[in-house]
Design a protein around this motif. Structure first.
Motif, PDB file in Angstrom:
ATOM      1  N   ASP A 162       0.876  -1.178   0.000  1.00  0.00           N
ATOM      2  CA  ASP A 162       0.000   0.000   0.000  1.00  0.00           C
ATOM      3  C   ASP A 162       0.910   1.224   0.000  1.00  0.00           C
ATOM      4  O   ASP A 162       1.966   1.202  -0.628  1.00  0.00           O
ATOM      5  N   THR A 163       0.536   2.259   0.693  1.00  0.00           N
ATOM      6  CA  THR A 163       1.386   3.447   0.744  1.00  0.00           C
ATOM      7  C   THR A 163       2.650   3.173   1.568  1.00  0.00           C
ATOM      8  O   THR A 163       2.689   2.285   2.408  1.00  0.00           O
ATOM      9  N   GLY A 164       3.658   3.952   1.315  1.00  0.00           N
ATOM     10  CA  GLY A 164       4.919   3.824   2.042  1.00  0.00           C
ATOM     11  C   GLY A 164       6.009   4.594   1.337  1.00  0.00           C
ATOM     12  O   GLY A 164       5.773   5.256   0.314  1.00  0.00           O
ATOM     13  N   SER A 165       7.199   4.532   1.875  1.00  0.00           N
ATOM     14  CA  SER A 165       8.310   5.273   1.289  1.00  0.00           C
ATOM     15  C   SER A 165       9.603   4.501   1.430  1.00  0.00           C
ATOM     16  O   SER A 165       9.724   3.585   2.255  1.00  0.00           O
ATOM     17  N   VAL A 166      10.585   4.882   0.616  1.00  0.00           N
ATOM     18  CA  VAL A 166      11.905   4.251   0.607  1.00  0.00           C
ATOM     19  C   VAL A 166      12.956   5.351   0.576  1.00  0.00           C
ATOM     20  O   VAL A 166      12.845   6.300  -0.222  1.00  0.00           O
ATOM     21  N   ILE A 167      13.945   5.226   1.426  1.00  0.00           N
ATOM     22  CA  ILE A 167      15.117   6.096   1.342  1.00  0.00           C
ATOM     23  C   ILE A 167      16.306   5.206   1.007  1.00  0.00           C
ATOM     24  O   ILE A 167      16.443   4.108   1.538  1.00  0.00           O
ATOM     25  N   CYS A 168      17.141   5.675   0.083  1.00  0.00           N
ATOM     26  CA  CYS A 168      18.325   4.917  -0.339  1.00  0.00           C
ATOM     27  C   CYS A 168      19.554   5.775  -0.093  1.00  0.00           C
ATOM     28  O   CYS A 168      19.737   6.819  -0.734  1.00  0.00           O
ATOM     29  N   ILE A 169      20.400   5.347   0.829  1.00  0.00           N
ATOM     30  CA  ILE A 169      21.658   6.034   1.130  1.00  0.00           C
ATOM     31  C   ILE A 169      22.739   5.418   0.261  1.00  0.00           C
ATOM     32  O   ILE A 169      23.114   4.262   0.448  1.00  0.00           O
ATOM     33  N   THR A 170      23.236   6.172  -0.714  1.00  0.00           N
ATOM     34  CA  THR A 170      24.247   5.647  -1.634  1.00  0.00           C
ATOM     35  C   THR A 170      25.645   5.821  -1.040  1.00  0.00           C
ATOM     36  O   THR A 170      25.877   6.697  -0.209  1.00  0.00           O
ATOM     37  N   GLY A 171      26.569   4.969  -1.481  1.00  0.00           N
ATOM     38  CA  GLY A 171      27.920   5.034  -0.918  1.00  0.00           C
ATOM     39  C   GLY A 171      27.899   4.835   0.580  1.00  0.00           C
ATOM     40  O   GLY A 171      28.640   5.503   1.317  1.00  0.00           O
ATOM     41  N   PHE A 172      27.064   3.920   1.074  1.00  0.00           N
ATOM     42  CA  PHE A 172      26.894   3.692   2.507  1.00  0.00           C
ATOM     43  C   PHE A 172      28.227   3.325   3.154  1.00  0.00           C
ATOM     44  O   PHE A 172      28.953   2.456   2.679  1.00  0.00           O
ATOM     45  N   ASN A 173      28.562   4.022   4.257  1.00  0.00           N
ATOM     46  CA  ASN A 173      29.884   3.870   4.878  1.00  0.00           C
ATOM     47  C   ASN A 173      29.900   2.930   6.071  1.00  0.00           C
ATOM     48  O   ASN A 173      30.880   2.911   6.839  1.00  0.00           O
ATOM     49  N   ASP A 174      28.858   2.131   6.269  1.00  0.00           N
ATOM     50  CA  ASP A 174      28.801   1.157   7.369  1.00  0.00           C
ATOM     51  C   ASP A 174      28.985   1.821   8.734  1.00  0.00           C
ATOM     52  O   ASP A 174      29.449   1.179   9.676  1.00  0.00           O
ATOM     53  N   PHE A 175      28.647   3.100   8.831  1.00  0.00           N
ATOM     54  CA  PHE A 175      28.819   3.876  10.064  1.00  0.00           C
ATOM     55  C   PHE A 175      30.280   3.885  10.515  1.00  0.00           C
ATOM     56  O   PHE A 175      30.575   3.985  11.700  1.00  0.00           O
ATOM     57  N   ARG A 176      31.200   3.742   9.563  1.00  0.00           N
ATOM     58  CA  ARG A 176      32.634   3.741   9.845  1.00  0.00           C
ATOM     59  C   ARG A 176      33.044   2.640  10.832  1.00  0.00           C
ATOM     60  O   ARG A 176      34.012   2.781  11.571  1.00  0.00           O
ATOM     61  N   ASP A 177      32.292   1.568  10.879  1.00  0.00           N
ATOM     62  CA  ASP A 177      32.578   0.454  11.779  1.00  0.00           C
ATOM     63  C   ASP A 177      33.470  -0.542  11.058  1.00  0.00           C
ATOM     64  O   ASP A 177      33.030  -1.237  10.141  1.00  0.00           O
ATOM     65  N   GLU A 178      34.731  -0.614  11.478  1.00  0.00           N
ATOM     66  CA  GLU A 178      35.683  -1.520  10.820  1.00  0.00           C
ATOM     67  C   GLU A 178      35.319  -2.989  11.039  1.00  0.00           C
ATOM     68  O   GLU A 178      35.725  -3.859  10.282  1.00  0.00           O
ATOM     69  N   ARG A 179      34.552  -3.262  12.088  1.00  0.00           N
ATOM     70  CA  ARG A 179      34.167  -4.647  12.358  1.00  0.00           C
ATOM     71  C   ARG A 179      32.996  -5.104  11.491  1.00  0.00           C
ATOM     72  O   ARG A 179      32.642  -6.282  11.501  1.00  0.00           O
ATOM     73  N   LYS A 180      32.390  -4.150  10.769  1.00  0.00           N
ATOM     74  CA  LYS A 180      31.260  -4.436   9.884  1.00  0.00           C
ATOM     75  C   LYS A 180      30.080  -5.040  10.650  1.00  0.00           C
ATOM     76  O   LYS A 180      29.337  -5.884  10.142  1.00  0.00           O
ATOM     77  N   LYS A 181      29.879  -4.598  11.880  1.00  0.00           N
ATOM     78  CA  LYS A 181      28.751  -5.083  12.677  1.00  0.00           C
ATOM     79  C   LYS A 181      27.575  -4.117  12.539  1.00  0.00           C
ATOM     80  O   LYS A 181      27.032  -3.612  13.530  1.00  0.00           O
ATOM     81  N   VAL A 182      27.210  -3.869  11.290  1.00  0.00           N
ATOM     82  CA  VAL A 182      26.157  -2.897  11.016  1.00  0.00           C
ATOM     83  C   VAL A 182      24.807  -3.417  11.493  1.00  0.00           C
ATOM     84  O   VAL A 182      23.983  -2.665  12.012  1.00  0.00           O
ATOM     85  N   VAL A 183      24.569  -4.720  11.323  1.00  0.00           N
ATOM     86  CA  VAL A 183      23.293  -5.291  11.747  1.00  0.00           C
ATOM     87  C   VAL A 183      23.106  -5.098  13.249  1.00  0.00           C
ATOM     88  O   VAL A 183      22.023  -4.710  13.711  1.00  0.00           O
ATOM     89  N   GLU A 184      24.168  -5.323  14.031  1.00  0.00           N
ATOM     90  CA  GLU A 184      24.083  -5.132  15.477  1.00  0.00           C
ATOM     91  C   GLU A 184      23.821  -3.670  15.822  1.00  0.00           C
ATOM     92  O   GLU A 184      23.052  -3.362  16.747  1.00  0.00           O
ATOM     93  N   SER A 185      24.455  -2.748  15.096  1.00  0.00           N
ATOM     94  CA  SER A 185      24.222  -1.327  15.355  1.00  0.00           C
ATOM     95  C   SER A 185      22.775  -0.949  15.094  1.00  0.00           C
ATOM     96  O   SER A 185      22.152  -0.227  15.881  1.00  0.00           O
TER      97      SER A 185
END
Length: 635
Positions: free
Chosen positions: A231-254
């Motif tokens: 139904d209705t809704g929206s999408v935002i797409c952040i390009t060149g995503f920097n993983d929040f500068r987390d070297e451990r790549k634990k983005v899911v946990e963040s």
């Protein structure tokens, strides 16, 4: 009709440095909080029973970005013009990050999809321009998705928007995007410039003031996400995503942690659920997973580099899990209350304030822990959903939607806010009950007085070391404070003719000079010697901000006194003398000027701090790092 990325005429020169983005660079908390807050508001406006948010992390070909060629052209022209003059370090870093993304074949994307009211012309106008909000109530932010906050997660500083909303009963798609670079001179018109702001618009549109300027055709990079909406809704797409500068790549946990911390109430009440998918792992944040997410941070007592400490969030979750519901006496406000048990220690009572299920503050006026000093300890959550107090809190939040600012309301409305919160305070006091006098904690060796007469404690005679001993013993007394002669209460066999003899000064506490802290994360592992005493500290440190780093930082070690700002006269910490520090770039020893601080160059890695005097225990030890200049590297 496909959209085009257009950089419109500039009104004034613009550089690459943007404070609104730089202040949140690499910090997941404000970025994710803003995205989720707008998703929750959009779902509320659409009358959804539950806000459903989907975070998706994916890698896609760089060439699939809409308007890529126009982006490259504007970027190179801006870099050429900016390089003609002096460039600050932040601008050079931004340019380097953009080049790193443009030189790759694949780019990382972060999608945030919601089931809210969607996007239309008016909402997109608010998204693409600062200070132009479409909220029905006053406050920061915009409906559906975030704005400049989201750019801090994009190394390209390019964010795409897609939304589906109802127009005359029919569903319609709206597509746009915003790139923030730097301005440059117009190649076609002498004396004019091209803005650093690029907008994804329909072909032929030459201004944000035109009607029907947004495309209704989603590019392939957004099509899959948009078609997932039922139904209705929206999408935002952040390009060149920097993983929040987390070297451990634990983005899911963040993403899990920030969602659970800041939207605990909404999630615990079933008003929000967050899904996360990075192509390898999936996760969900709902009522059932909250304890698993919050338990690892349940002992976090300090809110370092975050808005609220993990311990307080965990206690708030226990209020929902084990507490009871109270009538607040204020329209649109519900109280969740949990009395604390005797085996939970002596932590102060805490009241967390939530608006629409989002955490606002734990220091609301009339609801601070000092307001409940005479009550039995408890934890409470105040849920503000509508009514007069809702409007006052919303107006007092500010653009970050946290804390309550008196200046935003003015004296009259602030007084009304305090009056309504005072009603809530009185209800909590009533539910908690008064602490019985016999349960009041009295430390050992404290004098107590009973009876109706108020009596002042008798003053103690000042401590006076005897100076009738030899010169060597006198020096020991002055340096250590230890009396090698008679005790002060013993009669003086050789009284001094002077009734007011000079008194020796007490031993001076070691005190390093003040300094501004360096944002970083540290973990400390005390190392014991053969005698079982702590003589070295193994420290892992990681810089959390790298802007404007000093050449040197001063490292100090302290033992907290245990008192805090609520005391009338809080005791200062004990600063420990240091012998040496081994760091990634070498080793430094304590100088003759100071033993409480050693200056070293800043760098991630391990430190080994050698204490000048071993300690029997170091369970409460803390390490401070402050800025220092090359010419004054000693405290």
């Amino acid at each position: 009709m496909d959209a085009e990325l257009k950089f419109l005429p500039a009104e004034a020169p613009q550089g690459f440095s943007t404070l609104a983005m730089a202040q949140w660079d690499g910090k997941p908390e404000p970025i994710v909080r803003e995205l989720l807050q707008n998703c929750l508001d959009a779902a509320r406006e659409a009358d959804r029973e539950q806000a459903e948010v989907m975070f998706t992390i994916a890698d896609r070909p760089l060439k699939s970005l809409p308007g890529l060629q126009a982006y490259r052209t504007a970027f190179e022209a801006a870099v050429k013009e900016r390089s003609a003059g002096p460039q600050p370090a932040g601008e050079k870093r931004t340019i380097e990050r953009i080049r790193n993304v443009l030189d790759r074949e694949q780019t990382r994307l972060l999608f945030c999809r919601d089931n809210g009211i969607g996007l239309n012309d008016q909402v997109l106008d608010g998204l693409l321009t600062e200070g132009n909000s479409t909220k029905t109530t006053i406050g920061g932010g915009t409906t559906g998705v975030g704005h400049l906050t989201a750019f801090a997660a994009s190394d390209l500083r390019y964010v795409l928007y897609a939304g589906r909303s109802r127009s005359g009963g029919d569903l319609r798609d709206y597509i746009s995007g915003h790139a923030v670079l730097a301005s440059h001179k117009s190649p076609k018109k002498r004396g004019s410039g091209i803005s650093g702001n690029g907008y994804l618009l329909r072909p032929g549109a030459g201004s944000l003031f035109e009607d029907a300027k947004y495309s209704d055709t989603a590019p392939p990079i957004l099509r899959e996400q948009l078609d997932s909406l039922t139904d209705t809704g929206s999408v935002i797409c952040i390009t060149g995503f920097n993983d929040f500068r987390d070297e451990r790549k634990k983005v899911v946990e963040s993403l899990q942690r920030v969602s659970a911390i800041h939207f605990l109430a909404a999630i615990a009440m079933g008003k929000m659920v967050v899904h996360i998918d990075n192509g390898r792992d999936t996760a969900i944040v709902d009522k059932s997973t909250l304890p698993t997410i919050l338990l690892p941070i349940s002992n976090q007592r300090r809110a370092r580099n975050v808005f609220i400490a993990g311990q307080q969030v965990y206690r708030a979750w226990r209020v929902f899990d084990q507490g009871e519901t109270l009538e607040s006496g204020v329209d649109g406000v519900v109280i969740r209350f949990r009395r604390r048990t005797d085996d939970e220690g002596h932590e102060s009572s805490r009241v967390q304030l939530y608006r629409d299920g989002m955490w606002i503050t734990n220091k609301a006026p009339e609801l601070e822990y000092s307001d409940f000093a005479g009550n039995l300890p408890f934890d409470a959550v105040v849920l503000v959903e509508e009514g007069k107090l809702y409007d006052l809190i919303r107006n007092a939040e500010g653009p970050e939607h946290r804390g309550l600012d008196r200046e935003r309301l003015g004296p009259n409305r602030w007084a009304e806010l305090r009056r309504l919160l005072g009603i809530v305070r009185d209800r909590l006091r009533e539910a908690a009950g008064t602490m019985e006098r016999e349960k009041t904690f009295t430390p050992d060796n404290f004098a107590t007085f009973s009876g109706d007469t108020l009596r002042a404690a008798e003053p103690m005679r000042p401590y006076r070391p005897r100076l009738s001993v030899g010169a060597a013993d006198t020096a020991t007394v002055l340096q250590t404070g230890e009396d090698t002669g008679d005790r002060p209460d013993d009669p003086d066999p050789n009284p001094s003719p002077n009734p007011n003899p000079p008194q020796p000064s007490p031993p001076r506490r070691l005190q390093p000079k003040p300094g501004n802290g360096v944002p970083m994360r540290t973990s400390i592992a005390p190392q014991r010697n053969a005698a079982g005493e702590v003589d070295t500290l193994r420290v892992q440190w990681k810089l959390t901000e790298r802007d404007n780093l000093p050449d040197l930082v001063g490292v100090r070690v302290r033992l907290p006194s245990g008192s805090d700002a609520t005391c009338d006269r809080p005791l200062p910490p004990e600063w420990l003398p240091l012998a040496a520090i081994e760091h990634p770039k070498g080793k430094e020893k304590a100088s003759g000027k100071s033993t409480t601080e050693i200056s070293i160059p800043p760098a991630d890695g391990h430190l080994t701090i050698t204490l000048a005097e071993p300690l029997p225990d170091a369970s409460a030890i803390e390490v401070d790092v402050v800025r220092r200049r090359q010419e004054s590297d000693d405290a």
